[in-house]
Design an enzyme around this catalytic site. Sequence first.
Site, short mmCIF file in Angstrom:
data_model
loop_
_atom_site.label_atom_id
_atom_site.label_comp_id
_atom_site.label_asym_id
_atom_site.label_seq_id
_atom_site.Cartn_x
_atom_site.Cartn_y
_atom_site.Cartn_z
N SER A 87 0.87 -1.13 -0.24
CA SER A 87 0.32 -0.05 -0.38
C SER A 87 0.91 1.44 -0.54
CB SER A 87 -0.95 -0.43 1.80
OG SER A 87 -2.22 -1.18 0.52
N THR A 88 2.23 0.87 0.38
CA THR A 88 3.44 2.82 0.87
C THR A 88 4.24 2.26 -0.16
OG1 THR A 88 4.23 2.15 3.24
CG2 THR A 88 1.67 3.28 2.72
#
Length: 74
Positions: A11-12
């Site tokens: 996600s990051t």
Amino acid sequence: MTLIYGYARCSTNESRQDIDRQLRELRASGATDKTIYFEYVSGAKTDRPELQKLLDVVHEGDMILATEVSRITR
């Protein structure tokens, strides 16, 4: 001939999350560096360029692997 593709996602960005575990597991399951697609983007986003590239190249009978269902969809 059936090809084994892999998809990995975090996600990051790579400075905050390590995607290497997913890549290792995909390779151990038969995907190769040429058939693994990966990216750093939220699973809530519908615009995921690498997932779209994967879906554009896969053919009937091929296999798509992910380490967790949440890597592909929410």
